[in-house]
Design an enzyme around this catalytic site. Structure first.
Site, mmCIF file in Angstrom:
data_model
loop_
_atom_site.group_PDB
_atom_site.id
_atom_site.type_symbol
_atom_site.label_atom_id
_atom_site.label_comp_id
_atom_site.label_asym_id
_atom_site.label_seq_id
_atom_site.Cartn_x
_atom_site.Cartn_y
_atom_site.Cartn_z
ATOM 1 N N LYS A 283 -45.799 -21.073 -37.680
ATOM 2 C CA LYS A 283 -47.051 -21.606 -37.149
ATOM 3 C C LYS A 283 -48.216 -20.993 -37.932
ATOM 4 O O LYS A 283 -48.222 -19.787 -38.156
ATOM 5 C CB LYS A 283 -47.143 -21.214 -35.675
ATOM 6 C CG LYS A 283 -47.887 -22.174 -34.814
ATOM 7 C CD LYS A 283 -47.565 -21.913 -33.354
ATOM 8 C CE LYS A 283 -48.159 -22.972 -32.498
ATOM 9 N NZ LYS A 283 -47.585 -23.034 -31.171
ATOM 10 N N GLU A 368 -42.672 -27.095 -15.692
ATOM 11 C CA GLU A 368 -43.525 -27.057 -14.500
ATOM 12 C C GLU A 368 -42.744 -27.305 -13.210
ATOM 13 O O GLU A 368 -43.030 -26.701 -12.173
ATOM 14 C CB GLU A 368 -44.663 -28.081 -14.635
ATOM 15 C CG GLU A 368 -45.759 -27.682 -15.624
ATOM 16 C CD GLU A 368 -45.387 -27.886 -17.075
ATOM 17 O OE1 GLU A 368 -44.312 -28.455 -17.355
ATOM 18 O OE2 GLU A 368 -46.168 -27.468 -17.954
ATOM 19 N N ARG A 396 -46.333 -33.718 -13.013
ATOM 20 C CA ARG A 396 -44.883 -33.907 -13.120
ATOM 21 C C ARG A 396 -44.108 -33.061 -12.118
ATOM 22 O O ARG A 396 -42.909 -33.231 -11.977
ATOM 23 C CB ARG A 396 -44.400 -33.650 -14.545
ATOM 24 C CG ARG A 396 -44.588 -32.277 -15.070
ATOM 25 C CD ARG A 396 -43.842 -32.083 -16.382
ATOM 26 N NE ARG A 396 -44.111 -33.142 -17.356
ATOM 27 C CZ ARG A 396 -43.574 -33.191 -18.571
ATOM 28 N NH1 ARG A 396 -42.750 -32.243 -18.951
ATOM 29 N NH2 ARG A 396 -43.856 -34.151 -19.400
HETATM 30 C C1 LIG Z 1 -45.720 -30.529 -19.716
HETATM 31 C C2 LIG Z 1 -46.580 -29.689 -20.595
HETATM 32 N N1 LIG Z 1 -46.817 -28.422 -20.261
HETATM 33 C C3 LIG Z 1 -47.610 -27.650 -21.039
HETATM 34 C C4 LIG Z 1 -48.158 -28.164 -22.168
HETATM 35 C C5 LIG Z 1 -49.133 -27.326 -22.986
HETATM 36 N N2 LIG Z 1 -48.624 -27.116 -24.344
HETATM 37 C C6 LIG Z 1 -49.052 -27.840 -25.378
HETATM 38 S S1 LIG Z 1 -48.304 -27.437 -26.793
HETATM 39 C C7 LIG Z 1 -47.434 -26.213 -26.031
HETATM 40 C C8 LIG Z 1 -46.510 -25.371 -26.826
HETATM 41 C C9 LIG Z 1 -45.525 -26.225 -27.522
HETATM 42 O O1 LIG Z 1 -44.658 -25.420 -28.248
HETATM 43 P P1 LIG Z 1 -43.706 -26.124 -29.267
HETATM 44 O O2 LIG Z 1 -43.099 -27.313 -28.662
HETATM 45 O O3 LIG Z 1 -42.775 -25.096 -29.796
HETATM 46 O O4 LIG Z 1 -44.682 -26.638 -30.393
HETATM 47 P P2 LIG Z 1 -45.467 -25.786 -31.499
HETATM 48 O O5 LIG Z 1 -46.912 -25.950 -31.189
HETATM 49 O O6 LIG Z 1 -45.023 -24.382 -31.427
HETATM 50 O O7 LIG Z 1 -45.114 -26.436 -32.774
HETATM 51 C C10 LIG Z 1 -47.714 -26.155 -24.675
HETATM 52 C C11 LIG Z 1 -47.145 -25.213 -23.721
HETATM 53 C C12 LIG Z 1 -47.889 -29.502 -22.466
HETATM 54 N N3 LIG Z 1 -48.419 -30.091 -23.527
HETATM 55 N N4 LIG Z 1 -47.096 -30.236 -21.684
#
Ligand SMILES: Cc1ncc(C[n+]2csc(CCOP(=O)(O)OP(=O)(O)O)c2C)c(N)n1
Length: 634
Positions: A283, A368, A396
């Site tokens: 990242k 969640e 959700r």
């Molecule tokens: C249901 C839900 N909960 C929380 C989030 C907030 N959120 C957005 S991106 C993220 C982290 C995602 O991590 P990853 O899938 O590993 O993607 P990366 O950004 O690390 O590439 C979170 C928790 C979300 N988008 N959807």
């Protein structure tokens, strides 16, 4: 001319040499840093998927082949190579391009999302549809982060995808070891174990090349070594999890080497059955301030100075920050209070509590639904969980709130951050459904604090509630000055009282400020107004009905969807109590609202001071002259 300037669609990528791809990746990173530092947005996540995106678009033929991006926050590179680079100065601005995939923008964006862990389910359905329609040459690819992969929906989808050997879905796991913070849990441990086998993959590759040159003996020796490698892998890394599910597994591969990713994707495509391609990425790669940032590698940023990576906007105190401090104070007095977060410890403000009481905070991953029922378990076990999440993500987990928490009258406090209109993240991030959804939950009380002092006192009241769930909703904004009450009637604070009792203005939370400004305008027009804040907006305070009976019109102002919201509940309560005063609700329309600044969206929704005042002046005019005037003339 730069290489980037020659890319207008994915086909343009396919004629590039390896060296040109390397240059292009560098140019894209420069472009992302320049653009996103000016608009704000998801920087770190996109810097990490540059090569992966290029490889995907070289191997698969979008839009004929379908690429579904989980969560969708990491699609900036995809947008750049699908002809949208020129529009980046408008990213996340009103009328500009979205920070997530958008069907209106491009045929390459099939799914509009932002809520995590859905891509595998979309992919499962797409593969089923293509099979039924005989379109089996169309590949279906789901790109999912290691964070999003912790979400339960992914595992429900995997269960289905793995079962159909003849329905190929390519699942690309973009493993950067982080959600915002490092990804936690058993799955994260499993991926970590797989990463340690990277040496064996290179060894395997070497074996294939070297031993493969002597066809007969070489091949069998290679197979032996491959078997040996698998054996060792099984001992040091329980890779069986994916393979046991029935999925082929390719990887782990270096996600920053376009060639390696490409050949892994080609192999995966060739299998013709469900397969996981495990890519290791970093990242924030290529932008030193992001790489150095330990909190979240600039997962998402506001406007920054690109040279320093420092914010250029003056930061006020956020509601989240007030909550964060208050939780530490409450935690000291109440050892039974615990925090629960779904992979968003810092964004929801539980980080200070975690620092003070590390053993009393639980990050459950992007999960969640599980978070809510796990909180129910904590409550059954004698704790008072404070589960903090963005309001939009509570959607959700509605059934868990209803059945697992409320039905059991459990003392769980939901802190709903980013409630109401949020702004640049657009339709799926506005926290506009919570008030309507929660209206129907028996026994659950909802607080909407208007200022920081109210947040502190209402949070305390919430954690002091022992006989059922509570929710406290906070806006995405900086806190303004405290708004003192003139008086309190029942549980309702009276914030202003001017002239006659024409309009009772019932304001939800932070919209108290709007209400007070509206009142000023009405008073200038000779209309008497009482501005009140019920503090707890569910259930309706009986004092609101009493006050309503003394006024000619009730106006409810809320930043939730009007349908089934606070205004609707007040209208119902008045009708039940036999109070004939009409109710006019100012809230959000039943529409998906676009991205833009919070103020712009509120304006468009008719929640500006000007629009509310204008409507109320007209309504009062229709209702006839003010009481006092009538009394004077009688
Ligand atoms: C249901 C839900 N909960 C929380 C989030 C907030 N959120 C957005 S991106 C993220 C982290 C995602 O991590 P990853 O899938 O590993 O993607 P990366 O950004 O690390 O590439 C979170 C928790 C979300 N988008 N959807």
């Amino acid at each position: 001319m730069t290489v980037l300037e020659t890319i207008h669609n994915p086909a343009d990528l396919r004629c590039l040499t390896h060296d040109q791809l390397v240059v292009l990746a560098w140019e894209i990173r420069q472009f992302l840093v320049d653009q996103v530092c000016h608009t704000g947005g998801h920087l770190g996540s996109n810097l990490g998927v540059v090569e992966l995106t290029l490889a995907l678009h070289r191997v698969f033929d979008s839009p004929r082949d379908t690429i579904v991006w989980d969560t969708g926050h990491q699609t900036y590179v995809h947008k750049i190579v699908t002809g949208r680079a020129a529009e980046f100065p408008t990213l996340r601005q009103a009328g500009g391009i979205s920070g997530y995939p958008s069907r209106a923008e491009s045929v390459h964006d099939l799914v509009e999302n932002s809520h995590a862990s859905t891509a595998l389910s979309y992919a499962d359905g797409l593969a089923k549809a293509y099979a039924l329609r005989g379109e089996t040459s169309r590949a279906v690819v789901a790109v999912v982060g290691d964070g999003a992969l912790t979400g339960g929906m992914c595992w429900e989808a995997l269960n289905n995808i793995a079962a159909a050997k003849d329905r190929p879905v390519v699942i690309v796991v973009n493993d950067n070891e982080r959600s915002y913070a490092p990804t936690i849990g058993g799955l994260a441990n499993h991926l970590a174990a797989l990463r340690t086998t990277r040496g064996y993959e290179s060894f395997l590759e070497w074996g294939r090349r070297v031993l493969g040159r002597t066809p007969v003996a070489g091949r069998s020796l290679f197979d032996t070594l491959h078997g040996l490698k698998k054996g060792i892998k099984d001992i040091i890394a329980p890779q069986g999890m994916f393979e046991d599910l029935g999925l082929k597994y390719v990887g782990p591969v270096d996600g920053h080497d376009v060639g390696t990713v490409e050949s892994a994707l080609r192999r995966a495509r060739g299998f013709g059955s469900p397969v996981i391609v495990h890519c290791i990425t970093r990242k924030g790669l290529g932008y030193p301030p992001a790489e150095a940032d330990e909190i979240d590698h600039f997962h998402g940023i506001g406007v920054l100075d690109p040279d320093t990576g420092r914010s250029v906007t003056a930061a006020g105190t956020s509601w989240t920050s007030v909550f964060a401090d208050e939780m530490v104070r409450i935690g000291a007095a109440r050892p039974d209070v615990v925090g629960v977060t779904a992979a968003m410890l810092s964004p929801v403000g539980l980080h200070r509590f975690a620092h003070a009481y590390p053993e009393r905070v639980f990050d459950v991953g992007i999960a969640e639904q599980h978070a809510v029922t796990s909180a129910a378990g904590l409550a059954l076990g004698g704790c008072h969980p404070v589960i903090a999440m963005y309001a939009t993500f509570l959607n959700r987990a509605f059934d868990q709130v209803l059945m697992d928490v409320a039905l059991h009258r459990l003392p769980v406090t939901f802190v709903l951050d980013r409630a109401g209109v949020t702004g640049p993240d657009g339709a799926s991030h506005h926290g506009m459904w919570d008030l309507s959804l929660l209206q129907g939950v028996p026994g659950l009380r909802v607080a909407a604090p208007r200022d920081a002092s109210q947040l502190r006192s209402q949070l305390q009241e919430a954690v002091d509630t022992a006989d059922g769930p509570t929710a406290v909703r906070l806006p995405k904004a900086t806190v303004g000055p405290d708004i003192p009450a003139l008086d309190t009637v029942g549980g309702t604070d009276v914030l202003a009282r001017s002239g006659d009792t024409d309009v009772l203005l019932v304001c939800v939370g932070v919209l108290a400020t709007t209400g007070l400004q509206v009142a000023e305008r009405l008073v200038q027009q000779g209309i008497g107004v009482t501005v009140v804040d019920p503090r707890w907006v569910k259930p309706v305070d009986p004092a609101v009905a009493e006050l309503a009976a003394q006024h000619r019109l009730v106006a409810a102002v809320e930043d939730g969807v009007r349908v089934g919201g606070v205004g609707a509940a007040i209208a119902q309560a008045l009708s039940d109590a036999g109070v004939p005063t009409p109710v006019r609700t100012f809230g959000l329309p039943q529409r998906f609202l676009p991205h833009g600044s919070r103020a712009e969206i509120l304006d468009q929704a008719g929640l500006s001071v000007q629009e509310i005042s204008r409507t109320l002046i007209e309504l009062i005019a229709h209702l006839g002259r003010p009481f006092a005037t009538m009394e004077r003339t009688l």
